[in-house]
Design a protein around this motif. Structure first.
Motif, PDB file in Angstrom:
ATOM      1  N   PHE A  80       0.826  -1.402  -0.095  1.00  0.00           N
ATOM      2  CA  PHE A  80       0.095  -0.092   0.143  1.00  0.00           C
ATOM      3  C   PHE A  80       0.883   1.596  -0.008  1.00  0.00           C
ATOM      4  O   PHE A  80       2.348   1.498   0.837  1.00  0.00           O
ATOM      5  CB  PHE A  80      -0.740   0.047   0.691  1.00  0.00           C
ATOM      6  CG  PHE A  80      -2.213  -1.164   1.527  1.00  0.00           C
ATOM      7  CD1 PHE A  80      -3.561  -0.580   0.661  1.00  0.00           C
ATOM      8  CD2 PHE A  80      -1.645  -2.348   1.875  1.00  0.00           C
ATOM      9  CE1 PHE A  80      -4.552  -1.176   0.769  1.00  0.00           C
ATOM     10  CE2 PHE A  80      -2.950  -3.031   1.614  1.00  0.00           C
ATOM     11  CZ  PHE A  80      -4.527  -2.873   1.194  1.00  0.00           C
ATOM     12  N   ARG A 127      -6.186  -4.480   4.183  1.00  0.00           N
ATOM     13  CA  ARG A 127      -6.329  -3.305   4.267  1.00  0.00           C
ATOM     14  C   ARG A 127      -6.718  -2.957   5.969  1.00  0.00           C
ATOM     15  O   ARG A 127      -6.458  -1.615   5.749  1.00  0.00           O
ATOM     16  CB  ARG A 127      -7.210  -3.214   3.057  1.00  0.00           C
ATOM     17  CG  ARG A 127      -7.484  -1.536   3.610  1.00  0.00           C
ATOM     18  CD  ARG A 127      -8.802  -1.620   2.190  1.00  0.00           C
ATOM     19  NE  ARG A 127      -8.577  -1.198   0.455  1.00  0.00           N
ATOM     20  CZ  ARG A 127      -7.791  -0.594   0.281  1.00  0.00           C
ATOM     21  NH1 ARG A 127      -7.696   1.476   0.920  1.00  0.00           N
ATOM     22  NH2 ARG A 127      -7.436  -0.345  -0.738  1.00  0.00           N
ATOM     23  N   GLN A 135      -5.165  -0.200   8.071  1.00  0.00           N
ATOM     24  CA  GLN A 135      -6.344   1.318   7.934  1.00  0.00           C
ATOM     25  C   GLN A 135      -6.131   1.777   9.558  1.00  0.00           C
ATOM     26  O   GLN A 135      -6.217   2.454  10.034  1.00  0.00           O
ATOM     27  CB  GLN A 135      -7.663   0.391   7.701  1.00  0.00           C
ATOM     28  CG  GLN A 135      -8.599   1.070   8.065  1.00  0.00           C
ATOM     29  CD  GLN A 135      -9.131   2.919   7.020  1.00  0.00           C
ATOM     30  OE1 GLN A 135      -8.054   2.463   6.154  1.00  0.00           O
ATOM     31  NE2 GLN A 135      -9.650   3.987   7.727  1.00  0.00           N
ATOM     32  N   GLU A 174      -4.094   0.828  -2.917  1.00  0.00           N
ATOM     33  CA  GLU A 174      -3.314  -0.982  -2.457  1.00  0.00           C
ATOM     34  C   GLU A 174      -2.634  -0.982  -4.131  1.00  0.00           C
ATOM     35  O   GLU A 174      -3.227  -0.559  -5.248  1.00  0.00           O
ATOM     36  CB  GLU A 174      -4.168  -1.954  -2.520  1.00  0.00           C
ATOM     37  CG  GLU A 174      -3.985  -3.347  -2.204  1.00  0.00           C
ATOM     38  CD  GLU A 174      -5.489  -4.239  -1.719  1.00  0.00           C
ATOM     39  OE1 GLU A 174      -4.861  -5.217  -2.147  1.00  0.00           O
ATOM     40  OE2 GLU A 174      -6.023  -4.113  -2.099  1.00  0.00           O
TER      41      GLU A 174
END
Length: 98
Positions: free
Chosen positions: A4, A57, A61, A81
């Motif tokens: 990411f 993710r 996050q 991503e």
């Protein structure tokens, strides 16, 4: 494992950003030591920062939300991503994804 780009955007004046910079840098050091953060640096001009990270993710996050800039309402962030398929000589995808 996905990679990411985390794009940080400042939402506060630089004076406030600079006041929280030591805590932010400590957070970056801990993230590198934990192994999920690979690269970090400010954007030019100074409107935010860019992080290169590995993980899911959901994990990233949560981790990005722990940045003191974000916790203190001084920034937002976006997770982008990507799947790396090419690397420059000397950089191995295996080492980045390990």
């Amino acid at each position: 494992m996905a990679m990411f780009l985390i794009s940080i955007t400042y939402t506060a004046p630089l004076e406030q950003i600079d006041a929280h910079r030591p805590a932010h840098r400590d957070w970056l050091d801990a993230a590198i030591a934990d192994g999920w953060l690979l690269l970090a640096g400010p954007r030019e001009p100074r409107t935010g920062g860019v992080l290169l990270a590995r993980g899911t993710r959901a994990e990233l996050q949560e981790k990005a939300a722990g940045d003191p800039f974000f916790l203190n309402g001084l920034s937002t962030f976006e997770l982008i991503e990507f799947i790396p398929v090419k690397a420059a000589a000397g950089v191995t995808l295996e080492s980045l994804l390990a």
